[in-house]
Design a protein around this motif. Structure first.
Motif, PDB file in Angstrom:
ATOM      1  N   PHE A   1      17.393 -18.370   9.723  1.00 57.81           N
ATOM      2  CA  PHE A   1      18.067 -18.657  10.984  1.00 57.81           C
ATOM      3  C   PHE A   1      19.335 -19.484  10.817  1.00 57.81           C
ATOM      4  O   PHE A   1      20.123 -19.598  11.752  1.00 57.81           O
ATOM      5  CB  PHE A   1      17.111 -19.374  11.940  1.00 57.81           C
ATOM      6  N   LYS A   2      19.543 -20.078   9.657  1.00 54.90           N
ATOM      7  CA  LYS A   2      20.684 -20.975   9.483  1.00 54.90           C
ATOM      8  C   LYS A   2      22.009 -20.249   9.723  1.00 54.90           C
ATOM      9  O   LYS A   2      22.807 -20.638  10.585  1.00 54.90           O
ATOM     10  CB  LYS A   2      20.669 -21.592   8.088  1.00 54.90           C
ATOM     11  N   ASP A   3      22.257 -19.183   8.983  1.00 50.48           N
ATOM     12  CA  ASP A   3      23.523 -18.457   9.131  1.00 50.48           C
ATOM     13  C   ASP A   3      23.601 -17.768  10.486  1.00 50.48           C
ATOM     14  O   ASP A   3      24.673 -17.714  11.103  1.00 50.48           O
ATOM     15  CB  ASP A   3      23.686 -17.437   8.003  1.00 50.48           C
ATOM     16  N   TRP A   4      22.481 -17.229  10.955  1.00 50.91           N
ATOM     17  CA  TRP A   4      22.483 -16.574  12.269  1.00 50.91           C
ATOM     18  C   TRP A   4      22.890 -17.558  13.360  1.00 50.91           C
ATOM     19  O   TRP A   4      23.720 -17.240  14.218  1.00 50.91           O
ATOM     20  CB  TRP A   4      21.096 -16.013  12.579  1.00 50.91           C
ATOM     21  N   SER A   5      22.334 -18.754  13.326  1.00 57.01           N
ATOM     22  CA  SER A   5      22.614 -19.754  14.354  1.00 57.01           C
ATOM     23  C   SER A   5      24.089 -20.142  14.344  1.00 57.01           C
ATOM     24  O   SER A   5      24.739 -20.206  15.401  1.00 57.01           O
ATOM     25  CB  SER A   5      21.741 -20.990  14.139  1.00 57.01           C
ATOM     26  N   HIS A   6      24.643 -20.391  13.175  1.00 60.63           N
ATOM     27  CA  HIS A   6      26.055 -20.772  13.087  1.00 60.63           C
ATOM     28  C   HIS A   6      26.970 -19.630  13.537  1.00 60.63           C
ATOM     29  O   HIS A   6      28.003 -19.860  14.162  1.00 60.63           O
ATOM     30  CB  HIS A   6      26.405 -21.179  11.663  1.00 60.63           C
ATOM     31  N   THR A   7      26.590 -18.388  13.217  1.00 60.38           N
ATOM     32  CA  THR A   7      27.401 -17.238  13.631  1.00 60.38           C
ATOM     33  C   THR A   7      27.440 -17.122  15.148  1.00 60.38           C
ATOM     34  O   THR A   7      28.509 -16.934  15.749  1.00 60.38           O
ATOM     35  CB  THR A   7      26.848 -15.940  13.021  1.00 60.38           C
ATOM     36  N   PHE A   8      26.287 -17.281  15.795  1.00 59.21           N
ATOM     37  CA  PHE A   8      26.262 -17.178  17.258  1.00 59.21           C
ATOM     38  C   PHE A   8      26.971 -18.350  17.919  1.00 59.21           C
ATOM     39  O   PHE A   8      27.528 -18.211  19.014  1.00 59.21           O
ATOM     40  CB  PHE A   8      24.826 -17.044  17.768  1.00 59.21           C
ATOM     41  N   ALA A   9      26.978 -19.503  17.261  1.00 54.59           N
ATOM     42  CA  ALA A   9      27.755 -20.627  17.789  1.00 54.59           C
ATOM     43  C   ALA A   9      29.233 -20.282  17.825  1.00 54.59           C
ATOM     44  O   ALA A   9      29.947 -20.612  18.786  1.00 54.59           O
ATOM     45  CB  ALA A   9      27.524 -21.878  16.942  1.00 54.59           C
ATOM     46  N   ARG A  10      29.718 -19.590  16.801  1.00 56.75           N
ATOM     47  CA  ARG A  10      31.123 -19.158  16.778  1.00 56.75           C
ATOM     48  C   ARG A  10      31.370 -18.054  17.801  1.00 56.75           C
ATOM     49  O   ARG A  10      32.452 -17.982  18.402  1.00 56.75           O
ATOM     50  CB  ARG A  10      31.496 -18.675  15.376  1.00 56.75           C
ATOM     51  N   VAL A  11      30.388 -17.199  18.032  1.00 52.08           N
ATOM     52  CA  VAL A  11      30.519 -16.169  19.069  1.00 52.08           C
ATOM     53  C   VAL A  11      30.697 -16.830  20.432  1.00 52.08           C
ATOM     54  O   VAL A  11      31.576 -16.451  21.221  1.00 52.08           O
ATOM     55  CB  VAL A  11      29.277 -15.252  19.083  1.00 52.08           C
ATOM     56  N   LEU A  12      29.880 -17.844  20.720  1.00 51.99           N
ATOM     57  CA  LEU A  12      29.969 -18.532  22.010  1.00 51.99           C
ATOM     58  C   LEU A  12      31.305 -19.239  22.176  1.00 51.99           C
ATOM     59  O   LEU A  12      31.832 -19.333  23.282  1.00 51.99           O
ATOM     60  CB  LEU A  12      28.822 -19.539  22.136  1.00 51.99           C
ATOM     61  N   GLU A  13      31.849 -19.765  21.065  1.00 49.29           N
ATOM     62  CA  GLU A  13      33.146 -20.437  21.144  1.00 49.29           C
ATOM     63  C   GLU A  13      34.241 -19.458  21.563  1.00 49.29           C
ATOM     64  O   GLU A  13      35.116 -19.774  22.357  1.00 49.29           O
ATOM     65  CB  GLU A  13      33.488 -21.066  19.793  1.00 49.29           C
ATOM     66  N   GLY A  14      34.207 -18.237  21.016  1.00 46.47           N
ATOM     67  CA  GLY A  14      35.102 -17.176  21.452  1.00 46.47           C
ATOM     68  C   GLY A  14      36.544 -17.265  20.996  1.00 46.47           C
ATOM     69  O   GLY A  14      37.413 -16.595  21.556  1.00 46.47           O
ATOM     70  N   THR A  15      36.844 -18.089  19.969  1.00 49.26           N
ATOM     71  CA  THR A  15      38.239 -18.224  19.538  1.00 49.26           C
ATOM     72  C   THR A  15      38.565 -17.401  18.306  1.00 49.26           C
ATOM     73  O   THR A  15      39.735 -17.293  17.936  1.00 49.26           O
ATOM     74  CB  THR A  15      38.569 -19.702  19.234  1.00 49.26           C
ATOM     75  N   ASP A  16      37.560 -16.816  17.640  1.00 47.99           N
ATOM     76  CA  ASP A  16      37.815 -16.009  16.448  1.00 47.99           C
ATOM     77  C   ASP A  16      37.719 -14.540  16.823  1.00 47.99           C
ATOM     78  O   ASP A  16      36.636 -13.980  16.961  1.00 47.99           O
ATOM     79  CB  ASP A  16      36.797 -16.347  15.351  1.00 47.99           C
ATOM     80  N   GLY A  17      38.882 -13.911  17.004  1.00 48.85           N
ATOM     81  CA  GLY A  17      38.921 -12.506  17.378  1.00 48.85           C
ATOM     82  C   GLY A  17      39.195 -11.582  16.229  1.00 48.85           C
ATOM     83  O   GLY A  17      39.552 -10.415  16.424  1.00 48.85           O
ATOM     84  N   SER A  18      39.029 -12.062  15.000  1.00 49.06           N
ATOM     85  CA  SER A  18      39.351 -11.258  13.827  1.00 49.06           C
ATOM     86  C   SER A  18      38.351 -10.122  13.645  1.00 49.06           C
ATOM     87  O   SER A  18      37.162 -10.267  13.977  1.00 49.06           O
ATOM     88  CB  SER A  18      39.358 -12.127  12.568  1.00 49.06           C
TER      89      SER A  18
ATOM     90  N   ALA B   1      29.538 -10.864  13.115  1.00 52.20           N
ATOM     91  CA  ALA B   1      28.718 -11.137  14.288  1.00 52.20           C
ATOM     92  C   ALA B   1      27.842  -9.943  14.650  1.00 52.20           C
ATOM     93  O   ALA B   1      26.671 -10.100  15.013  1.00 52.20           O
ATOM     94  CB  ALA B   1      29.609 -11.519  15.470  1.00 52.20           C
ATOM     95  N   GLY B   2      28.406  -8.747  14.549  1.00 53.41           N
ATOM     96  CA  GLY B   2      27.633  -7.544  14.827  1.00 53.41           C
ATOM     97  C   GLY B   2      26.471  -7.377  13.868  1.00 53.41           C
ATOM     98  O   GLY B   2      25.358  -7.012  14.262  1.00 53.41           O
ATOM     99  N   LYS B   3      26.726  -7.682  12.593  1.00 48.14           N
ATOM    100  CA  LYS B   3      25.666  -7.583  11.586  1.00 48.14           C
ATOM    101  C   LYS B   3      24.572  -8.603  11.849  1.00 48.14           C
ATOM    102  O   LYS B   3      23.379  -8.295  11.758  1.00 48.14           O
ATOM    103  CB  LYS B   3      26.258  -7.795  10.192  1.00 48.14           C
TER     104      LYS B   3
ATOM    105  N   GLU C   1      22.443  -7.496  14.774  1.00 50.96           N
ATOM    106  CA  GLU C   1      21.544  -6.416  14.389  1.00 50.96           C
ATOM    107  C   GLU C   1      20.358  -6.953  13.584  1.00 50.96           C
ATOM    108  O   GLU C   1      19.205  -6.579  13.832  1.00 50.96           O
ATOM    109  CB  GLU C   1      22.315  -5.387  13.565  1.00 50.96           C
ATOM    110  N   GLN C   2      20.638  -7.863  12.657  1.00 46.29           N
ATOM    111  CA  GLN C   2      19.583  -8.418  11.811  1.00 46.29           C
ATOM    112  C   GLN C   2      18.578  -9.235  12.614  1.00 46.29           C
ATOM    113  O   GLN C   2      17.365  -9.082  12.454  1.00 46.29           O
ATOM    114  CB  GLN C   2      20.207  -9.292  10.717  1.00 46.29           C
ATOM    115  N   ILE C   3      19.087 -10.122  13.482  1.00 43.66           N
ATOM    116  CA  ILE C   3      18.167 -10.987  14.217  1.00 43.66           C
ATOM    117  C   ILE C   3      17.389 -10.198  15.266  1.00 43.66           C
ATOM    118  O   ILE C   3      16.210 -10.482  15.514  1.00 43.66           O
ATOM    119  CB  ILE C   3      18.932 -12.175  14.853  1.00 43.66           C
ATOM    120  N   ALA C   4      18.009  -9.178  15.861  1.00 40.87           N
ATOM    121  CA  ALA C   4      17.287  -8.331  16.815  1.00 40.87           C
ATOM    122  C   ALA C   4      16.181  -7.560  16.101  1.00 40.87           C
ATOM    123  O   ALA C   4      15.057  -7.452  16.620  1.00 40.87           O
ATOM    124  CB  ALA C   4      18.250  -7.370  17.505  1.00 40.87           C
ATOM    125  N   ASP C   5      16.468  -7.037  14.917  1.00 41.23           N
ATOM    126  CA  ASP C   5      15.448  -6.325  14.144  1.00 41.23           C
ATOM    127  C   ASP C   5      14.308  -7.264  13.764  1.00 41.23           C
ATOM    128  O   ASP C   5      13.134  -6.883  13.795  1.00 41.23           O
ATOM    129  CB  ASP C   5      16.064  -5.713  12.878  1.00 41.23           C
TER     130      ASP C   5
END
Length: 404
Positions: free
Chosen positions: A166-183, A190-192, A195-199
Motif C-alpha cells: 500500500f505504500k506506493d499506492w497511497s502516495h500515488t493517489f495522494a498525487r492524484v488528489l493534488e491534481g498538479t501533475d498532468g504528465s 496512476a492508471g497502473k 488497476e493494481q489496487i482494484a484487482d
C-alpha cells in the motif's frame, strides 16, 4: 499568486503561513484569472462554502443541463482510475454521497472506536519499541507511516504480509488528489496503480464472500442484501478511499505533531508534565499544521460572498490551512498552544463532507503521541530543516530523523 497552486516549490511550501496571512489580510476571496478558479481563505467564508448545499462536488450538478450535453462523454468506464474516483464518496453529492456515507459510517461509531483503542495503543507501543532498537531512527518510516497502515489494514481485513503493497499506492493517489501533475508518465503510473489496487481488493472481496471474517469488508458484503447497498465497484472504490484517506492524513498528523512539539520545547515540556492534555494537543496540531491544506467546491448557482460574485460552474479552492490561522477566529493564531480552547478548526472540513474518519484519526494521533512521549521523553530532532513532502494538498514530512 497562480504559481503557488501550480506546482510544489520550497519557497512557498516549507512555510506557507506568511502567504496565508497575506491572503487573509488582502485577498480573502480572490479569483485567479489564468487558472479559472477562486481561492477562499477566511474562516467564515470557508465554513460557509463547505456547509452550503449550493456548493457541490460534481460538475454535472454545478452547470446547466445543456452544457453537459455539449461535453464529450466520460471515458471512465474504460479507465481504471476514473472508475475508482467516480465511486469515491469524496467526489459525490447527495443522494449518492448520503447513501455511500451511511453504509460506511458504522465503522467509525464511538462503540467501534472504544473497541479499537486497546489494539491501537498496543500497535503504537510495539512500533515505539521497534524504533528504540534502530541506530538512526526515522520517525516517519518507523512509526508514523506503519501505524495507520496497520490499523486501517486490520479494519479492512488486509493480511499483514500485504501491508507494504500500500505504500506506493497511497502516495500515488495522494498525487492524484493534488491534481498538479498532468504528465503522461504520471497518468500512466496512476492508471497502473488504480488497476493494481482494484484487482487486489477484487480478490480480497471474493475471498470474503466465500469465507467471511470479522472485518469491515465482510460487514459491507453482508449489507449488500439491502436495497441501497454498495455495488461491487462501489465496494472496491470505498476500500481504496478508506485506505488512502485513512492513511495519508494520519501519517501527516503524527509526523506534524512530533515536529511541532519538538520545535516548541515549552509546549513539549507542558505536555510531558500534563499528559491529560494529549487530546487538546492533537486538536491544536490539526489547526496549526493541518494535514490537509485545502479542498474544493463548485458553485451550482451564482453566489455573493464578501461583496464578490462566484458564478455558477466556477470552482473554489477553500484553504483549510489558511482558515485555521484566521485571526478573526483564533486569538494569536500563529501561536502553538496545546491548551487552546475553544478550538473549532476546519482540519476535517465541515458540512456533509466532514471527515468520516475523524474519530479514528484523532484517536490514532492521541495514542501515538502518548506512546512516544512515555517512551522517549528526551526525543529531539536530528535535522534542523524539515523534509516536507512535495505536495500542496497534503502537508506532511517525507522523513524525520530523531535522536531518542
Amino acid at each position: 499568486m497562480a504559481s503557488w497552486f501550480q506546482k510544489y516549490s520550497d519557497r512557498w511550501h516549507n512555510d506557507p503561513y506568511p502567504f496565508y496571512a497575506y491572503l487573509l489580510e488582502h485577498e480573502p476571496l480572490y479569483y485567479i484569472q489564468e487558472r479559472g478558479f477562486w481561492v477562499a481563505s477566511r474562516y467564515e467564508d470557508v465554513n460557509f462554502i463547505l456547509k452550503d448545499p449550493l456548493f457541490v462536488r460534481e460538475y454535472r450538478n454545478a452547470v446547466p443541463q445543456q452544457h453537459l450535453q455539449e461535453l464529450p462523454q466520460p471515458q471512465s468506464e474504460r479507465n481504471p482510475l476514473g472508475k475508482l474516483l467516480d465511486n469515491w464518496m469524496l467526489f459525490r453529492d447527495p443522494p449518492v454521497h448520503t447513501r455511500l456515507r451511511s453504509l460506511v459510517s458504522h465503522a467509525f461509531t464511538p462503540r467501534t472506536m472504544d473497541r479499537l483503542k486497546p489494539k491501537i495503543r498496543a500497535i503504537a507501543e510495539q512500533l515505539a519499541a521497534w524504533m528504540a532498537e534502530q541506530p538512526q531512527p526515522d520517525l516517519i518510516a518507523s512509526f508514523a507511516f506503519p501505524l495507520p497502515v496497520i490499523v486501517i489494514a486490520e479494519m479492512l481485513g488486509v493480511p499483514p504480509e500485504d501491508r507494504e503493497l500500500f505504500k506506493d499506492w497511497s502516495h500515488t493517489f495522494a498525487r492524484v488528489l493534488e491534481g498538479t501533475d498532468g504528465s503522461p508518465e504520471f497518468a500512466q503510473q496512476a492508471g497502473k496503480a488504480a488497476e493494481q489496487i482494484a484487482d487486489y481488493f477484487r480478490r480480497l472481496i471474493a475471498a470474503r464472500k466465500s469465507a467471511p471474517r470479522e472485518d469491515m469488508i465482510s460487514d459491507l458484503i453482508a449489507a449488500q442484501e439491502q436495497a441501497d447497498a454498495l455495488t461491487d465497484q462501489e465496494l472496491i472504490a470505498t476500500c481504496v478511499l478508506l485506505l488512502v484517506a485513512g492513511h495519508e492524513t494520519t501519517v501527516n498528523l503524527i509526523g506534524n505533531s512530533v515536529l511541532t512539539l519538538l520545535n516548541h520545547p515549552e509546549q513539549h515540556a507542558r505536555l510531558l508534565e500534563k499528559p491529560e492534555l494529549a487530546a487538546s494537543a492533537v486538536e491544536e496540531v490539526l489547526r496549526y499544521e493541518s494535514p490537509v491544506q485545502m479542498t474544493s467546491r463548485l458553485a451550482s448557482a451564482d453566489c455573493e460572498i464578501g461583496g464578490r460574485t462566484i458564478r455558477q460552474g466556477q470552482s473554489v479552492n477553500v484553504m483549510l490551512g489558511a482558515a485555521n490561522r484566521d485571526p478573526a477566529k483564533f486569538e494569536r493564531p500563529d501561536r502553538f498552544d496545546i491548551g487552546r480552547s475553544p478550538n473549532r478548526h476546519l482540519a476535517f472540513a465541515s458540512g456533509p463532507h466532514f471527515c468520516l474518519g475523524a474519530p479514528l484519526a484523532r484517536m490514532e494521533g492521541e495514542l501515538a503521541m502518548a506512546a512516544l512521549l512515555e517512551r522517549f521523553p528526551q526525543m529531539r530532532l536530528a535535522d534542523e530543516k524539515p523534509n516536507w513532502r512535495p505536495n500542496i494538498l497534503f502537508r506532511g514530512l517525507g522523513s524525520m530523523a530523531v535522536k531518542l
